[in-house]
Design an enzyme around this catalytic site. Structure first.
Site, PDB file in Angstrom:
ATOM      1  N   GLN A 108       0.186  -0.336  -5.899  1.00 41.46           N
ATOM      2  CA  GLN A 108      -0.987  -0.697  -5.105  1.00 41.46           C
ATOM      3  C   GLN A 108      -1.534   0.545  -4.399  1.00 41.46           C
ATOM      4  O   GLN A 108      -0.786   1.318  -3.803  1.00 41.46           O
ATOM      5  CB  GLN A 108      -0.631  -1.759  -4.063  1.00 41.46           C
ATOM      6  CG  GLN A 108      -1.820  -2.223  -3.230  1.00 41.46           C
ATOM      7  CD  GLN A 108      -1.495  -3.411  -2.344  1.00 41.46           C
ATOM      8  OE1 GLN A 108      -0.467  -4.059  -2.506  1.00 41.46           O
ATOM      9  NE2 GLN A 108      -2.382  -3.722  -1.421  1.00 41.46           N
ATOM     10  N   ASP A 109      -2.877   0.720  -4.472  1.00 45.32           N
ATOM     11  CA  ASP A 109      -3.562   1.830  -3.785  1.00 45.32           C
ATOM     12  C   ASP A 109      -3.077   3.201  -4.267  1.00 45.32           C
ATOM     13  O   ASP A 109      -2.878   4.128  -3.478  1.00 45.32           O
ATOM     14  CB  ASP A 109      -3.373   1.726  -2.268  1.00 45.32           C
ATOM     15  CG  ASP A 109      -4.114   0.548  -1.657  1.00 45.32           C
ATOM     16  OD1 ASP A 109      -4.765  -0.193  -2.415  1.00 45.32           O
ATOM     17  OD2 ASP A 109      -4.042   0.363  -0.438  1.00 45.32           O
ATOM     18  N   GLN A 137       0.822  -1.202   0.000  1.00 48.68           N
ATOM     19  CA  GLN A 137       0.000   0.000   0.000  1.00 48.68           C
ATOM     20  C   GLN A 137       0.863   1.262   0.000  1.00 48.68           C
ATOM     21  O   GLN A 137       1.661   1.475   0.917  1.00 48.68           O
ATOM     22  CB  GLN A 137      -0.930   0.034   1.218  1.00 48.68           C
ATOM     23  CG  GLN A 137      -1.986  -1.051   1.222  1.00 48.68           C
ATOM     24  CD  GLN A 137      -1.564  -2.278   1.999  1.00 48.68           C
ATOM     25  OE1 GLN A 137      -0.379  -2.560   2.138  1.00 48.68           O
ATOM     26  NE2 GLN A 137      -2.543  -3.027   2.503  1.00 48.68           N
ATOM     27  N   ARG A 185     -13.100  -5.379  -7.308  1.00 47.31           N
ATOM     28  CA  ARG A 185     -13.524  -6.383  -6.335  1.00 47.31           C
ATOM     29  C   ARG A 185     -14.127  -5.658  -5.138  1.00 47.31           C
ATOM     30  O   ARG A 185     -13.772  -4.506  -4.840  1.00 47.31           O
ATOM     31  CB  ARG A 185     -12.362  -7.279  -5.923  1.00 47.31           C
ATOM     32  CG  ARG A 185     -11.143  -6.562  -5.354  1.00 47.31           C
ATOM     33  CD  ARG A 185     -10.082  -7.554  -4.940  1.00 47.31           C
ATOM     34  NE  ARG A 185      -8.887  -6.923  -4.397  1.00 47.31           N
ATOM     35  CZ  ARG A 185      -7.948  -7.563  -3.721  1.00 47.31           C
ATOM     36  NH1 ARG A 185      -8.081  -8.870  -3.480  1.00 47.31           N
ATOM     37  NH2 ARG A 185      -6.881  -6.933  -3.262  1.00 47.31           N
ATOM     38  N   ASP A 214      -5.967  -2.723  -6.629  1.00 44.50           N
ATOM     39  CA  ASP A 214      -6.926  -1.812  -5.977  1.00 44.50           C
ATOM     40  C   ASP A 214      -6.496  -0.359  -6.150  1.00 44.50           C
ATOM     41  O   ASP A 214      -6.579   0.447  -5.219  1.00 44.50           O
ATOM     42  CB  ASP A 214      -7.036  -2.137  -4.478  1.00 44.50           C
ATOM     43  CG  ASP A 214      -7.377  -3.593  -4.215  1.00 44.50           C
ATOM     44  OD1 ASP A 214      -8.024  -4.223  -5.068  1.00 44.50           O
ATOM     45  OD2 ASP A 214      -7.004  -4.106  -3.141  1.00 44.50           O
TER      46      ASP A 214
END
Length: 548
Positions: free
Chosen positions: A361-362, A339, A452, A383
């Site tokens: 990520q993120d 993250q 998701r 994500d």
């Protein structure tokens, strides 16, 4: 099952006043349900024990009308937010003194910042009748949704950074406060649905111009103006030709300037290694650069190095009315650091125009409130567009990057709606989703999904967009087992490209392979973020409704 504060108070390492914990004990209502007669309004509440306790707190007569019940619930929630904030502050004082607890201080600082924003949102609701301008249902729903999102974020941080004794009281305070706010939002939406005869969304007026009208005429000019036409409050330049050498110094200056107008910070071309925060109280800040790839702000905070996801952001904007134009925001931590947020936005009526947001990520944390992104490039892997705002992406490029290793999947969105009463979700309209240059040569080795369900009522719509062949035929991926598959709302509408076929898509109860045009209209700029009421003032181009 109620959580006791006794073990916390008895901890030899620190003490917090008994009066504070007696106040906190008020929050520990779980288990009250059934001990008293359940008031009728609580029969419909998502959290009945919290509703019962709130009703029992009425000093005089119980609220009788829906309006009285709502006002009582808002004020009660605000009081409990103040108590939770006091607890977080006291814990932060202790952690500041205990050097071995620096990571816990970070957690408490996150919760304090989030509680401060929640108090602002609840104050907006309490003071709505004093506001000189019109207050819409969407405004109140946005403020309460943001307050609820803030508590969810505090709880996520507490859970991610598992700690034992001290966690009990703060975790209970955040959890119970989220129940009170969720009930308040439910009371409001139930009353509005009755007034509207049970109608849903998509009722707002659509305009034919190219931007949502929450943007005023002067701000619309700012977004369209050439650099020579912009009068900046501060100018940042690496070569010393501006008023400041760092962006942080310029933001601090404009925060100190009196006045309610827009503060413009012009950031000349260059690479700026900084982490920036624009807090809730600092409103109407505009950052203007020289263009994507020319004005670049880089940070490298990440979860592996001990930062919370919330605080890992290179740039974090919470003050309402935030605008960014012609800037690249980067988190350079890399895929192995997990993250690592490049841009976090929790600003209401915010606009990101002609920018680039780069990470793995993120990457982009669309945390809360109403947001609009136009002609912006977003790069990431896992994500990489996530959060719980009401956000529309329009005419944007979404680039999927090569992940850390073969066998790792890519997930474009992870939307975090926790209640069906929240007006939040991700709407991707007239955008292009494709492989970034590093993924393109090896795209067959990796699976990429549109999203998701991070939270139970996750909501994401992809419409009138181009989907490249990197999209897995099933389109969407579960988060864990069957979690959220019945309660999520995922939909597609008139998309094109080799990845747009819905014939092999998931068969979940909450997935809609082809939503109707009426449903799609409710996720446009006008229908979803009431953008026709505020975007015109920014000067950014936008399409109010569906194309064609």
């Amino acid at each position: 099952m109620p959580i006791s504060y006794v073990s916390v108070r008895g901890n030899k390492f620190f003490t917090i006043s008994l009066s504070l914990f007696l106040s906190i004990e008020i929050l520990i209502f779980v288990g009250l349900a059934g001990s008293l007669p359940l008031p009728t309004p609580c029969g419909r509440a998502p959290h009945k024990a919290a509703c019962e306790y709130m009703m029992s707190s009425a000093v005089t007569a119980l609220p009788e009308t829906p309006g009285e019940l709502f006002d009582h619930s808002v004020k009660f929630s605000m009081g409990q937010a103040l108590v939770a904030r006091a607890l977080a502050y006291n814990l932060s004082l202790y952690y500041a003194k205990a050097r071995s607890h620096s990571h816990l201080l970070d957690i408490m600082n996150d919760c304090i910042e989030l509680l401060d924003d929640s108090l602002d949102q609840l104050a907006n609701v309490v003071d709505r009748k004093k506001n000189p301008g019109p207050i819409s249902t969407d405004d109140v729903q946005t403020w309460l949704s943001a307050a609820l999102t803030n508590q969810a974020t505090c709880l996520e941080t507490l859970e991610d950074r598992k700690f034992q004794v001290e966690k009990g009281a703060m975790d209970a305070a955040a959890q119970n406060l989220s129940h009170f706010i969720s009930n308040t939002l439910n009371i409001f939406m139930s009353s509005k649905q009755k007034e509207a005869g049970g109608g849903g969304g998509g009722h707002r007026r659509l305009l034919s111009d190219s931007f949502p009208s929450w943007v005023s005429a002067p701000e619309r000019k700012l977004l369209r103006a050439s650099l020579g036409e912009i009068e900046a409050s501060a100018v940042v330049a690496k070569d010393g030709s501006g008023t400041h050498n760092s962006v942080g110094e310029a933001i601090a200056l404009v925060a100190s300037l009196a006045g309610e107008g827009r503060a413009v910070v012009y950031i000349k071309a260059g690479i700026y290694h900084e982490n920036l925060k624009i807090p809730t109280k600092q409103k109407n800040v505009m950052l203007v650069g020289d263009g994507k790839g020319k004005t670049v702000i880089i940070g490298d905070r990440n979860s592996e190095d001990g930062w919370t996801t919330f605080q890992s952001a290179t740039v974090a904007a919470m003050g309402d009315g935030f605008i960014a134009r012609d800037i690249t925001f980067v988190n350079s931590a890399g895929p192995a650091k997990h993250q690592a947020v490049a841009l976090r936005v929790g600003s209401d009526k915010s606009v990101i125009f002609r920018c680039s947001v780069v990470g793995y990520q993120d990457t982009l944390y669309t945390h809360s409130k109403r947001q609009f992104y136009r002609e912006t490039d977003i790069y990431g892997t896992v994500d990489f567009i996530f959060g719980n705002s009401a956000v529309v992406f329009q005419n944007c490029n979404i680039y999927v990057r090569k992940p850390l290793s073969s066998g790792q999947d890519n997930f474009i969105t992870a939307q975090g709606r926790t209640s069906p009463d929240e007006n939040t979700g991700i709407s991707i309209h007239n955008c292009k989703i494709s492989a970034a240059s590093d993924l393109a040569p090896v795209k067959n080795k990796f699976s990429t999904y549109l999203g998701r369900p991070w939270k139970q009522y996750s909501r994401t719509i992809i419409m009138q967009s181009f989907l490249d062949d990197i999209i897995h035929p099933s389109g969407w991926s579960p988060w864990s087992g069957n979690f959220g598959l019945k309660t999520l709302y995922y939909g597609e509408y008139m998309n094109s490209g080799p990845g747009a076929s819905t014939s092999g898509r998931v068969k979940w109860p909450g997935y809609r392979a082809s939503i109707t045009s009426t449903e799609a209209q409710s996720f446009t700029v006008a229908g979803f973020i009431a953008g026709h009421l505020w975007l015109p003032t920014t000067g950014v181009s936008f399409d109010s409704g569906l194309l064609g």
